[in-house]
Design an enzyme around this catalytic site. Structure first.
Site, mmCIF file in Angstrom:
data_model
loop_
_atom_site.group_PDB
_atom_site.id
_atom_site.type_symbol
_atom_site.label_atom_id
_atom_site.label_comp_id
_atom_site.label_asym_id
_atom_site.label_seq_id
_atom_site.Cartn_x
_atom_site.Cartn_y
_atom_site.Cartn_z
ATOM 1 N N GLU A 88 0.934 -1.247 0.133
ATOM 2 C CA GLU A 88 0.127 0.139 -0.119
ATOM 3 C C GLU A 88 0.744 1.344 0.066
ATOM 4 O O GLU A 88 0.680 2.340 -0.772
ATOM 5 C CB GLU A 88 -1.042 0.014 1.118
ATOM 6 C CG GLU A 88 -2.127 1.021 1.003
ATOM 7 C CD GLU A 88 -2.751 1.199 2.148
ATOM 8 O OE1 GLU A 88 -2.379 0.768 3.404
ATOM 9 O OE2 GLU A 88 -3.923 1.853 2.209
ATOM 10 N N HIS A 99 0.414 13.356 -8.132
ATOM 11 C CA HIS A 99 -0.240 14.435 -7.648
ATOM 12 C C HIS A 99 0.380 15.672 -7.424
ATOM 13 O O HIS A 99 -0.144 16.739 -7.316
ATOM 14 C CB HIS A 99 -1.223 13.942 -6.300
ATOM 15 C CG HIS A 99 -2.485 13.018 -6.757
ATOM 16 N ND1 HIS A 99 -3.529 13.325 -6.651
ATOM 17 C CD2 HIS A 99 -2.245 11.976 -7.618
ATOM 18 C CE1 HIS A 99 -4.381 12.209 -7.017
ATOM 19 N NE2 HIS A 99 -3.747 11.522 -7.775
ATOM 20 N N ASP A 100 1.906 15.667 -6.901
ATOM 21 C CA ASP A 100 2.579 16.583 -6.771
ATOM 22 C C ASP A 100 2.813 17.426 -8.065
ATOM 23 O O ASP A 100 2.746 18.401 -8.289
ATOM 24 C CB ASP A 100 3.824 16.173 -6.043
ATOM 25 C CG ASP A 100 4.819 17.393 -5.524
ATOM 26 O OD1 ASP A 100 4.313 18.488 -5.402
ATOM 27 O OD2 ASP A 100 5.962 17.404 -5.633
ATOM 28 N N GLY A 118 4.802 22.273 -10.589
ATOM 29 C CA GLY A 118 5.054 20.955 -11.136
ATOM 30 C C GLY A 118 5.470 20.211 -10.044
ATOM 31 O O GLY A 118 5.043 20.227 -8.570
ATOM 32 N N ASP A 120 7.490 19.823 -7.194
ATOM 33 C CA ASP A 120 8.115 20.875 -6.303
ATOM 34 C C ASP A 120 7.821 20.573 -4.818
ATOM 35 O O ASP A 120 8.387 21.303 -4.098
ATOM 36 C CB ASP A 120 7.591 22.270 -6.794
ATOM 37 C CG ASP A 120 6.205 22.578 -6.577
ATOM 38 O OD1 ASP A 120 5.523 21.613 -6.263
ATOM 39 O OD2 ASP A 120 5.623 23.493 -6.718
ATOM 40 N N SER A 122 5.386 20.696 -3.338
ATOM 41 C CA SER A 122 4.291 21.763 -2.743
ATOM 42 C C SER A 122 2.959 21.013 -1.934
ATOM 43 O O SER A 122 2.526 21.362 -1.238
ATOM 44 C CB SER A 122 3.666 22.745 -3.685
ATOM 45 O OG SER A 122 2.774 21.807 -4.658
ATOM 46 N N ASP A 245 -6.534 -4.282 -10.926
ATOM 47 C CA ASP A 245 -6.008 -5.455 -11.568
ATOM 48 C C ASP A 245 -5.923 -6.465 -10.847
ATOM 49 O O ASP A 245 -6.165 -6.324 -9.452
ATOM 50 C CB ASP A 245 -4.987 -5.333 -12.603
ATOM 51 C CG ASP A 245 -3.592 -5.257 -12.243
ATOM 52 O OD1 ASP A 245 -3.541 -5.342 -10.769
ATOM 53 O OD2 ASP A 245 -2.801 -5.245 -12.741
ATOM 54 N N ASP A 252 2.736 -5.568 -13.959
ATOM 55 C CA ASP A 252 2.535 -6.327 -15.481
ATOM 56 C C ASP A 252 1.586 -5.696 -16.109
ATOM 57 O O ASP A 252 0.935 -4.812 -15.834
ATOM 58 C CB ASP A 252 2.059 -7.888 -14.954
ATOM 59 C CG ASP A 252 0.673 -7.873 -14.085
ATOM 60 O OD1 ASP A 252 0.136 -6.832 -14.127
ATOM 61 O OD2 ASP A 252 0.726 -8.970 -13.627
#
Ligand code: HEM
Ligand code: NAG
Ligand code: NAG
Ligand code: NAG
Length: 390
Positions: A88, A99-100, A118, A120, A122, A245, A252
Protein backbone atom coordinates in the site's frame (compact mmCIF):
# COMPACT_ATOMS: atom_id res chain seq x y z
CA UNK A 1 -2.05 -13.68 3.40
CA UNK A 2 -1.51 -11.34 0.52
CA UNK A 3 2.02 -12.58 -0.12
CA UNK A 4 0.87 -16.19 -0.12
CA UNK A 5 -1.99 -15.40 -2.46
CA UNK A 6 0.14 -13.39 -4.84
CA UNK A 7 2.67 -16.16 -4.87
CA UNK A 8 -0.01 -18.65 -5.80
CA UNK A 9 -1.36 -16.40 -8.51
CA UNK A 10 2.08 -15.77 -9.96
CA UNK A 11 2.67 -19.50 -9.88
CA UNK A 12 -0.41 -20.03 -12.01
CA UNK A 13 0.53 -17.30 -14.44
CA UNK A 14 4.02 -18.67 -14.68
CA UNK A 15 2.82 -22.06 -15.81
CA UNK A 16 0.59 -20.35 -18.35
CA UNK A 17 3.51 -18.32 -19.61
CA UNK A 18 5.62 -21.43 -20.00
CA UNK A 19 3.00 -22.91 -22.28
CA UNK A 20 3.74 -20.03 -24.64
CA UNK A 21 7.29 -21.27 -25.02
CA UNK A 22 7.35 -21.93 -28.73
CA UNK A 23 10.30 -20.89 -30.87
CA UNK A 24 8.82 -17.57 -31.90
CA UNK A 25 8.14 -16.54 -28.32
CA UNK A 26 11.59 -17.58 -27.22
CA UNK A 27 13.07 -15.51 -30.03
CA UNK A 28 10.97 -12.50 -29.04
CA UNK A 29 12.06 -12.92 -25.43
CA UNK A 30 15.68 -13.02 -26.52
CA UNK A 31 15.18 -9.90 -28.61
CA UNK A 32 13.52 -8.15 -25.68
CA UNK A 33 16.43 -9.16 -23.46
CA UNK A 34 18.96 -7.80 -25.95
CA UNK A 35 16.99 -4.55 -26.20
CA UNK A 36 16.90 -4.21 -22.42
CA UNK A 37 20.60 -5.00 -22.15
CA UNK A 38 21.64 -2.40 -24.71
CA UNK A 39 19.30 0.19 -23.13
CA UNK A 40 20.96 -0.43 -19.77
CA UNK A 41 24.42 -0.08 -21.28
CA UNK A 42 23.47 3.17 -22.97
CA UNK A 43 21.82 4.71 -19.90
CA UNK A 44 23.71 7.72 -18.52
CA UNK A 45 23.78 6.27 -15.00
CA UNK A 46 25.75 3.28 -16.23
CA UNK A 47 28.90 5.06 -17.37
CA UNK A 48 32.14 3.25 -16.63
CA UNK A 49 33.18 2.80 -13.03
CA UNK A 50 36.03 5.26 -13.59
CA UNK A 51 33.52 8.12 -13.68
CA UNK A 52 31.89 7.01 -10.44
CA UNK A 53 32.43 8.04 -6.88
CA UNK A 54 32.41 5.43 -4.14
CA UNK A 55 29.73 5.86 -1.50
CA UNK A 56 31.15 3.09 0.69
CA UNK A 57 29.90 -0.44 1.14
CA UNK A 58 30.58 -1.21 -2.52
CA UNK A 59 28.01 1.35 -3.62
CA UNK A 60 28.83 3.83 -6.32
CA UNK A 61 27.17 6.90 -7.78
CA UNK A 62 27.72 9.33 -10.61
CA UNK A 63 28.22 12.21 -8.21
CA UNK A 64 29.30 12.62 -4.58
CA UNK A 65 26.06 14.45 -3.79
CA UNK A 66 24.15 11.25 -4.61
CA UNK A 67 25.65 9.23 -1.77
CA UNK A 68 23.29 10.54 0.89
CA UNK A 69 20.40 9.06 -1.12
CA UNK A 70 21.68 5.58 -0.28
CA UNK A 71 20.95 6.38 3.38
CA UNK A 72 17.47 7.54 2.42
CA UNK A 73 17.05 4.34 0.38
CA UNK A 74 17.96 2.06 3.29
CA UNK A 75 15.73 4.00 5.67
CA UNK A 76 12.60 4.00 3.51
CA UNK A 77 12.94 0.41 2.30
CA UNK A 78 13.07 -0.73 5.92
CA UNK A 79 10.78 1.74 7.63
CA UNK A 80 8.33 2.99 4.99
CA UNK A 81 8.03 0.06 2.55
CA UNK A 82 8.01 -2.79 5.10
CA UNK A 83 11.37 -4.21 4.01
CA UNK A 84 11.03 -3.68 0.27
CA UNK A 85 7.46 -4.69 -0.51
CA UNK A 86 5.20 -3.49 -3.31
CA UNK A 87 2.30 -2.82 -0.96
CA UNK A 88 0.00 0.00 0.00
CA UNK A 89 2.72 2.53 0.89
CA UNK A 90 4.42 1.94 -2.46
CA UNK A 91 1.14 2.36 -4.34
CA UNK A 92 0.36 5.56 -2.46
CA UNK A 93 3.89 6.89 -2.95
CA UNK A 94 3.64 6.33 -6.69
CA UNK A 95 0.28 8.10 -6.79
CA UNK A 96 1.81 11.00 -4.84
CA UNK A 97 4.53 11.56 -7.49
CA UNK A 98 1.69 12.31 -9.91
CA UNK A 99 -0.43 14.47 -7.62
CA UNK A 100 2.55 16.67 -6.74
CA UNK A 101 3.97 16.95 -10.27
CA UNK A 102 0.78 17.49 -12.25
CA UNK A 103 0.26 20.82 -10.47
CA UNK A 104 1.70 22.46 -13.56
CA UNK A 105 0.13 24.30 -16.48
CA UNK A 106 1.68 25.43 -19.74
CA UNK A 107 -1.36 27.56 -20.61
CA UNK A 108 -1.22 29.39 -17.27
CA UNK A 109 2.49 29.98 -17.86
CA UNK A 110 1.80 31.46 -21.31
CA UNK A 111 -0.74 33.80 -19.73
CA UNK A 112 1.78 34.80 -17.05
CA UNK A 113 -0.27 33.17 -14.29
CA UNK A 114 0.81 30.67 -11.65
CA UNK A 115 -0.60 27.25 -12.51
CA UNK A 116 1.52 25.29 -10.04
CA UNK A 117 5.24 24.58 -9.74
CA UNK A 118 5.18 20.95 -10.95
CA UNK A 119 7.24 18.36 -9.04
CA UNK A 120 8.12 20.86 -6.34
CA UNK A 121 6.94 19.20 -3.14
CA UNK A 122 4.17 21.75 -2.68
CA UNK A 123 1.69 18.98 -1.91
CA UNK A 124 3.74 18.24 1.24
CA UNK A 125 4.79 21.80 2.10
CA UNK A 126 1.21 23.04 1.70
CA UNK A 127 -0.57 19.82 2.63
CA UNK A 128 -3.19 21.76 4.59
CA UNK A 129 -4.24 23.41 1.32
CA UNK A 130 -3.66 20.80 -1.38
CA UNK A 131 -5.03 17.75 0.49
CA UNK A 132 -8.39 19.57 0.72
CA UNK A 133 -8.73 19.42 -3.08
CA UNK A 134 -11.28 16.72 -3.94
CA UNK A 135 -8.96 14.88 -6.36
CA UNK A 136 -6.34 14.57 -3.61
CA UNK A 137 -8.66 12.61 -1.33
CA UNK A 138 -6.53 10.19 0.68
CA UNK A 139 -3.05 11.47 -0.13
CA UNK A 140 -2.76 13.05 3.33
CA UNK A 141 -1.85 9.68 4.85
CA UNK A 142 1.20 9.03 2.69
CA UNK A 143 2.28 12.68 2.92
CA UNK A 144 2.37 12.45 6.71
CA UNK A 145 4.06 9.03 6.56
CA UNK A 146 6.77 10.40 4.24
CA UNK A 147 7.35 13.80 5.85
CA UNK A 148 9.51 12.64 8.81
CA UNK A 149 11.86 10.82 6.41
CA UNK A 150 12.34 13.91 4.25
CA UNK A 151 12.95 16.09 7.32
CA UNK A 152 15.29 13.60 8.97
CA UNK A 153 17.49 13.35 5.89
CA UNK A 154 17.32 17.11 5.11
CA UNK A 155 16.24 16.59 1.52
CA UNK A 156 13.72 18.75 -0.29
CA UNK A 157 10.10 17.62 -0.33
CA UNK A 158 10.08 17.67 -4.15
CA UNK A 159 13.11 15.38 -4.37
CA UNK A 160 11.82 13.08 -1.66
CA UNK A 161 8.42 12.51 -3.24
CA UNK A 162 9.92 11.52 -6.61
CA UNK A 163 12.61 9.42 -4.95
CA UNK A 164 10.11 7.49 -2.81
CA UNK A 165 7.96 6.79 -5.87
CA UNK A 166 10.94 5.54 -7.89
CA UNK A 167 12.29 3.34 -5.09
CA UNK A 168 8.82 2.09 -4.26
CA UNK A 169 7.86 0.98 -7.74
CA UNK A 170 11.22 -0.79 -8.12
CA UNK A 171 9.93 -3.17 -5.43
CA UNK A 172 7.16 -4.36 -7.76
CA UNK A 173 8.02 -7.45 -9.83
CA UNK A 174 8.44 -6.57 -13.50
CA UNK A 175 8.72 -2.94 -12.48
CA UNK A 176 10.51 -0.03 -14.06
CA UNK A 177 13.84 1.42 -13.00
CA UNK A 178 12.94 5.10 -12.99
CA UNK A 179 15.39 7.89 -13.51
CA UNK A 180 16.02 9.92 -10.36
CA UNK A 181 17.38 13.42 -10.60
CA UNK A 182 18.14 15.27 -7.35
CA UNK A 183 18.35 18.94 -6.51
CA UNK A 184 14.82 20.35 -6.62
CA UNK A 185 14.46 23.48 -4.54
CA UNK A 186 12.61 23.10 -1.27
CA UNK A 187 10.70 26.33 -1.71
CA UNK A 188 7.34 26.16 -3.42
CA UNK A 189 3.89 27.67 -3.58
CA UNK A 190 0.62 25.75 -3.20
CA UNK A 191 -0.71 24.51 -6.54
CA UNK A 192 -4.16 25.80 -7.53
CA UNK A 193 -7.14 23.42 -7.36
CA UNK A 194 -8.20 21.60 -10.52
CA UNK A 195 -4.88 20.32 -11.87
CA UNK A 196 -5.37 16.66 -10.84
CA UNK A 197 -7.71 14.65 -13.10
CA UNK A 198 -10.77 13.02 -11.54
CA UNK A 199 -12.00 9.53 -12.48
CA UNK A 200 -15.39 11.02 -13.44
CA UNK A 201 -13.87 13.62 -15.80
CA UNK A 202 -14.58 13.10 -19.49
CA UNK A 203 -11.76 11.76 -21.65
CA UNK A 204 -11.70 15.12 -23.46
CA UNK A 205 -11.17 16.89 -20.16
CA UNK A 206 -8.49 14.45 -18.95
CA UNK A 207 -6.56 14.57 -22.23
CA UNK A 208 -6.79 18.37 -22.30
CA UNK A 209 -5.52 18.69 -18.71
CA UNK A 210 -2.69 16.25 -19.33
CA UNK A 211 -1.91 17.97 -22.63
CA UNK A 212 -1.65 21.25 -20.72
CA UNK A 213 1.12 19.63 -18.67
CA UNK A 214 2.88 18.44 -21.83
CA UNK A 215 1.64 14.86 -22.21
CA UNK A 216 0.27 13.36 -25.44
CA UNK A 217 -2.70 10.97 -25.30
CA UNK A 218 -0.28 8.04 -25.75
CA UNK A 219 1.84 9.28 -22.86
CA UNK A 220 -1.26 9.41 -20.65
CA UNK A 221 -1.73 5.71 -21.40
CA UNK A 222 1.97 5.09 -20.67
CA UNK A 223 1.63 6.79 -17.27
CA UNK A 224 -1.43 4.70 -16.49
CA UNK A 225 0.73 1.58 -16.33
CA UNK A 226 0.91 2.83 -12.72
CA UNK A 227 -2.65 1.59 -12.25
CA UNK A 228 -1.18 -1.91 -12.60
CA UNK A 229 0.04 -1.52 -9.00
CA UNK A 230 -2.92 0.33 -7.57
CA UNK A 231 -6.05 0.13 -5.49
CA UNK A 232 -8.79 2.52 -4.49
CA UNK A 233 -9.74 3.57 -0.98
CA UNK A 234 -12.02 6.53 -1.46
CA UNK A 235 -14.12 6.22 -4.60
CA UNK A 236 -16.07 3.53 -2.74
CA UNK A 237 -14.96 4.06 0.84
CA UNK A 238 -16.82 0.94 1.96
CA UNK A 239 -14.28 -1.32 0.19
CA UNK A 240 -10.82 0.21 0.76
CA UNK A 241 -7.90 -1.62 -0.85
CA UNK A 242 -9.87 -2.84 -3.88
CA UNK A 243 -7.32 -3.09 -6.73
CA UNK A 244 -7.59 -2.09 -10.39
CA UNK A 245 -6.25 -5.43 -11.64
CA UNK A 246 -5.83 -8.98 -10.36
CA UNK A 247 -2.10 -8.55 -9.63
CA UNK A 248 -1.68 -5.27 -7.68
CA UNK A 249 1.79 -6.16 -6.40
CA UNK A 250 3.17 -6.91 -9.86
CA UNK A 251 3.95 -4.28 -12.49
CA UNK A 252 2.51 -6.37 -15.30
CA UNK A 253 0.14 -5.71 -18.20
CA UNK A 254 -2.88 -7.41 -16.61
CA UNK A 255 -4.40 -3.98 -15.98
CA UNK A 256 -4.51 -3.30 -19.73
CA UNK A 257 -6.34 -6.51 -20.60
CA UNK A 258 -8.67 -6.56 -17.60
CA UNK A 259 -9.90 -2.99 -18.24
CA UNK A 260 -11.07 -4.19 -21.69
CA UNK A 261 -13.29 -6.96 -20.29
CA UNK A 262 -17.03 -6.39 -20.28
CA UNK A 263 -18.11 -4.92 -16.93
CA UNK A 264 -20.56 -7.16 -15.09
CA UNK A 265 -20.60 -6.20 -11.41
CA UNK A 266 -19.81 -3.64 -8.75
CA UNK A 267 -17.30 -4.97 -6.21
CA UNK A 268 -18.90 -2.86 -3.46
CA UNK A 269 -22.44 -1.90 -2.72
CA UNK A 270 -23.27 0.10 -5.82
CA UNK A 271 -22.13 2.70 -8.28
CA UNK A 272 -20.14 5.67 -7.03
CA UNK A 273 -19.09 8.82 -8.87
CA UNK A 274 -16.12 7.82 -11.06
CA UNK A 275 -16.84 4.08 -10.83
CA UNK A 276 -18.17 1.75 -13.53
CA UNK A 277 -18.87 -1.99 -13.46
CA UNK A 278 -15.83 -4.25 -13.26
CA UNK A 279 -15.42 -7.75 -14.70
CA UNK A 280 -14.16 -9.54 -11.57
CA UNK A 281 -15.19 -9.93 -7.95
CA UNK A 282 -12.83 -7.84 -5.83
CA UNK A 283 -11.67 -5.68 -8.75
CA UNK A 284 -12.48 -1.98 -9.07
CA UNK A 285 -12.85 -0.11 -12.34
CA UNK A 286 -12.50 3.64 -12.68
CA UNK A 287 -14.69 5.31 -15.28
CA UNK A 288 -11.61 7.13 -16.63
CA UNK A 289 -9.69 3.87 -17.18
CA UNK A 290 -12.74 2.32 -18.85
CA UNK A 291 -13.07 5.23 -21.25
CA UNK A 292 -9.37 5.69 -22.05
CA UNK A 293 -9.17 1.96 -22.85
CA UNK A 294 -11.88 2.45 -25.49
CA UNK A 295 -11.26 5.94 -26.88
CA UNK A 296 -9.92 6.02 -30.48
CA UNK A 297 -7.15 8.40 -29.35
CA UNK A 298 -5.78 5.99 -26.75
CA UNK A 299 -7.15 2.47 -27.44
CA UNK A 300 -4.28 1.27 -29.67
CA UNK A 301 -1.55 2.33 -27.25
CA UNK A 302 -3.60 0.66 -24.49
CA UNK A 303 -3.98 -2.63 -26.38
CA UNK A 304 -0.31 -2.67 -27.48
CA UNK A 305 0.92 -3.28 -23.92
CA UNK A 306 -1.10 -6.48 -23.52
CA UNK A 307 1.48 -8.43 -25.50
CA UNK A 308 4.50 -6.24 -24.79
CA UNK A 309 5.38 -5.75 -21.14
CA UNK A 310 8.89 -4.48 -22.03
CA UNK A 311 7.44 -1.71 -24.16
CA UNK A 312 5.04 -0.83 -21.33
CA UNK A 313 7.97 -0.50 -18.91
CA UNK A 314 10.16 1.49 -21.32
CA UNK A 315 7.37 3.93 -22.13
CA UNK A 316 6.39 4.27 -18.48
CA UNK A 317 10.01 5.10 -17.64
CA UNK A 318 10.11 7.74 -20.38
CA UNK A 319 6.82 9.35 -19.35
CA UNK A 320 7.76 9.30 -15.65
CA UNK A 321 11.09 10.94 -16.47
CA UNK A 322 9.06 13.85 -17.90
CA UNK A 323 6.60 13.91 -15.02
CA UNK A 324 9.31 13.94 -12.35
CA UNK A 325 10.92 17.13 -13.67
CA UNK A 326 7.83 19.20 -14.49
CA UNK A 327 8.60 22.76 -13.46
CA UNK A 328 12.38 22.17 -13.48
CA UNK A 329 15.22 22.47 -15.94
CA UNK A 330 16.68 18.95 -15.76
CA UNK A 331 20.13 20.32 -16.62
CA UNK A 332 20.21 21.96 -13.20
CA UNK A 333 19.62 18.61 -11.45
CA UNK A 334 22.08 15.82 -10.66
CA UNK A 335 21.55 12.31 -12.01
CA UNK A 336 21.38 9.99 -9.00
CA UNK A 337 19.64 7.13 -10.82
CA UNK A 338 22.35 4.69 -9.64
CA UNK A 339 20.67 4.70 -6.25
CA UNK A 340 17.38 3.30 -7.59
CA UNK A 341 17.36 -0.52 -7.17
CA UNK A 342 17.13 -2.84 -10.15
CA UNK A 343 13.65 -4.42 -10.05
CA UNK A 344 13.04 -8.13 -10.41
CA UNK A 345 12.23 -9.12 -13.99
CA UNK A 346 8.78 -9.89 -15.33
CA UNK A 347 7.41 -13.44 -15.34
CA UNK A 348 6.11 -13.01 -18.86
CA UNK A 349 6.03 -10.40 -21.60
CA UNK A 350 2.40 -11.26 -22.41
CA UNK A 351 -0.75 -10.85 -20.30
CA UNK A 352 -3.42 -13.54 -19.94
CA UNK A 353 -7.19 -13.57 -19.78
CA UNK A 354 -8.24 -14.08 -16.16
CA UNK A 355 -9.59 -17.55 -15.35
CA UNK A 356 -13.19 -17.94 -16.50
CA UNK A 357 -12.95 -15.21 -19.17
CA UNK A 358 -12.99 -15.64 -22.95
CA UNK A 359 -12.17 -13.66 -26.06
CA UNK A 360 -15.89 -12.88 -26.34
CA UNK A 361 -15.71 -10.94 -23.06
CA UNK A 362 -13.17 -8.51 -24.53
CA UNK A 363 -14.40 -5.17 -25.86
CA UNK A 364 -11.64 -4.76 -28.45
CA UNK A 365 -11.30 -1.05 -29.22
CA UNK A 366 -8.23 -0.54 -31.42
CA UNK A 367 -9.45 -0.44 -34.99
CA UNK A 368 -6.01 -0.69 -36.63
CA UNK A 369 -4.81 -3.87 -34.94
CA UNK A 370 -6.76 -7.07 -34.25
CA UNK A 371 -6.98 -8.05 -30.61
CA UNK A 372 -4.22 -10.58 -29.84
CA UNK A 373 -4.87 -14.21 -29.04
CA UNK A 374 -4.23 -14.73 -25.34
CA UNK A 375 -4.04 -17.74 -23.08
CA UNK A 376 -6.65 -17.98 -20.32
CA UNK A 377 -5.36 -18.52 -16.80
CA UNK A 378 -6.47 -21.97 -15.63
CA UNK A 379 -8.62 -22.59 -12.56
CA UNK A 380 -11.84 -21.22 -11.11
CA UNK A 381 -13.00 -17.72 -12.01
CA UNK A 382 -10.53 -15.12 -10.74
CA UNK A 383 -11.61 -13.20 -7.65
CA UNK A 384 -9.26 -10.77 -5.97
CA UNK A 385 -8.78 -10.24 -2.23
CA UNK A 386 -8.25 -6.62 -1.11
CA UNK A 387 -4.76 -5.21 -0.56
CA UNK A 388 -4.48 -5.26 3.23
CA UNK A 389 -3.46 -2.00 4.90
CA UNK A 390 0.01 -2.36 6.45
C1 HEM B 1 -5.02 10.29 -15.87
C2 HEM B 1 -5.84 10.35 -14.96
C3 HEM B 1 -5.88 9.63 -13.64
C4 HEM B 1 -7.00 9.49 -12.89
C5 HEM B 1 -8.38 10.01 -13.21
C6 HEM B 1 -6.63 8.73 -11.72
C7 HEM B 1 -7.50 8.41 -10.70
C8 HEM B 1 -7.19 7.61 -9.62
C9 HEM B 1 -8.10 7.29 -8.55
C10 HEM B 1 -9.52 7.80 -8.42
C11 HEM B 1 -7.46 6.47 -7.71
C12 HEM B 1 -8.01 5.87 -6.42
C13 HEM B 1 -7.67 6.75 -5.25
C14 HEM B 1 -8.35 6.25 -3.98
O1 HEM B 1 -9.59 6.14 -3.95
O2 HEM B 1 -7.64 5.95 -3.01
C15 HEM B 1 -6.14 6.27 -8.22
C16 HEM B 1 -5.18 5.50 -7.63
C17 HEM B 1 -3.88 5.44 -8.06
N1 HEM B 1 -3.31 6.18 -9.06
FE1 HEM B 1 -4.30 7.21 -10.48
N2 HEM B 1 -5.30 8.41 -11.78
C18 HEM B 1 -4.79 8.95 -12.93
C19 HEM B 1 -3.47 8.91 -13.32
C20 HEM B 1 -2.44 8.39 -12.56
C21 HEM B 1 -1.04 8.55 -12.83
C22 HEM B 1 -0.47 9.34 -13.99
C23 HEM B 1 -0.36 7.89 -11.85
C24 HEM B 1 1.12 7.75 -11.61
C25 HEM B 1 2.05 7.99 -12.43
C26 HEM B 1 -1.34 7.28 -10.99
C27 HEM B 1 -1.05 6.46 -9.95
C28 HEM B 1 -1.99 5.88 -9.12
C29 HEM B 1 -1.68 4.88 -8.13
C30 HEM B 1 -0.33 4.21 -7.91
C31 HEM B 1 -2.86 4.62 -7.44
C32 HEM B 1 -3.07 3.64 -6.30
C33 HEM B 1 -2.97 4.29 -4.95
C34 HEM B 1 -3.17 3.27 -3.84
O3 HEM B 1 -3.28 2.06 -4.11
O4 HEM B 1 -3.21 3.69 -2.68
N3 HEM B 1 -2.59 7.62 -11.43
N4 HEM B 1 -5.99 6.98 -9.38
C1 NAG C 1 16.66 9.37 10.96
O1 NAG C 1 17.58 8.68 10.13
C2 NAG C 1 18.52 7.86 10.80
C3 NAG C 1 19.41 7.18 9.78
O2 NAG C 1 19.75 8.01 8.75
C4 NAG C 1 17.79 6.81 11.62
O3 NAG C 1 18.70 6.07 12.37
C5 NAG C 1 16.75 7.46 12.53
O4 NAG C 1 15.98 6.46 13.15
C6 NAG C 1 15.84 8.36 11.74
N1 NAG C 1 14.91 9.03 12.61
C7 NAG C 1 13.61 9.13 12.31
C8 NAG C 1 12.81 9.90 13.31
O5 NAG C 1 13.13 8.66 11.33
C1 NAG D 1 11.59 22.27 3.46
O1 NAG D 1 10.55 23.15 3.76
C2 NAG D 1 9.80 22.82 4.92
C3 NAG D 1 8.70 23.84 5.08
O2 NAG D 1 7.84 23.81 3.98
C4 NAG D 1 10.71 22.77 6.14
O3 NAG D 1 9.97 22.33 7.26
C5 NAG D 1 11.85 21.80 5.89
O4 NAG D 1 12.75 21.82 6.97
C6 NAG D 1 12.57 22.19 4.61
N1 NAG D 1 13.58 21.19 4.31
C7 NAG D 1 14.81 21.53 3.93
C8 NAG D 1 15.74 20.41 3.62
O5 NAG D 1 15.17 22.68 3.84
C1 NAG E 1 -22.66 1.42 1.07
O1 NAG E 1 -21.78 1.33 2.18
C2 NAG E 1 -21.57 2.54 2.86
C3 NAG E 1 -20.52 2.31 3.91
O2 NAG E 1 -20.65 1.06 4.53
C4 NAG E 1 -22.90 3.04 3.41
O3 NAG E 1 -22.68 4.27 4.04
C5 NAG E 1 -23.87 3.22 2.26
O4 NAG E 1 -25.12 3.60 2.75
C6 NAG E 1 -24.01 1.92 1.47
N1 NAG E 1 -24.82 2.16 0.30
C7 NAG E 1 -25.72 1.30 -0.14
C8 NAG E 1 -26.43 1.67 -1.40
O5 NAG E 1 -25.95 0.25 0.44
Amino acid sequence: MQAAFMHGLRGRYKSTAEEHGNGNMAFKALLALLTVTSAVLAAPQDVTAANKVSCGGGRVAGHAQCCKWYDVLDDIQKNLFDGGECGEEVHESLRLTFHDAIGFSLSAQREGKFGGGGADGSIMAFAEIETKFHANNGVDEIIEAQRPFALNHSVSFGDFIQFAGAVGVSNCGGGPRLQFLAGRSNSSKAAPDGTVPEPFDSTDKILARMGDAGFSPSEVVDLLASHSVAAQDHVDASIPGTPFDSTPSTFDAQFFVETLLKGTLFPGNGSNQGEVQSPLHGEFRLQSDFELARDPRTACEWQSFITDHSSMVRKFEAAMAKLAVLGHDPRTLIDCSDVIPQPKGAKSNVAVLPAGKHRADIQASCHQTPFPTLKTAPGPETSIPPVPPS
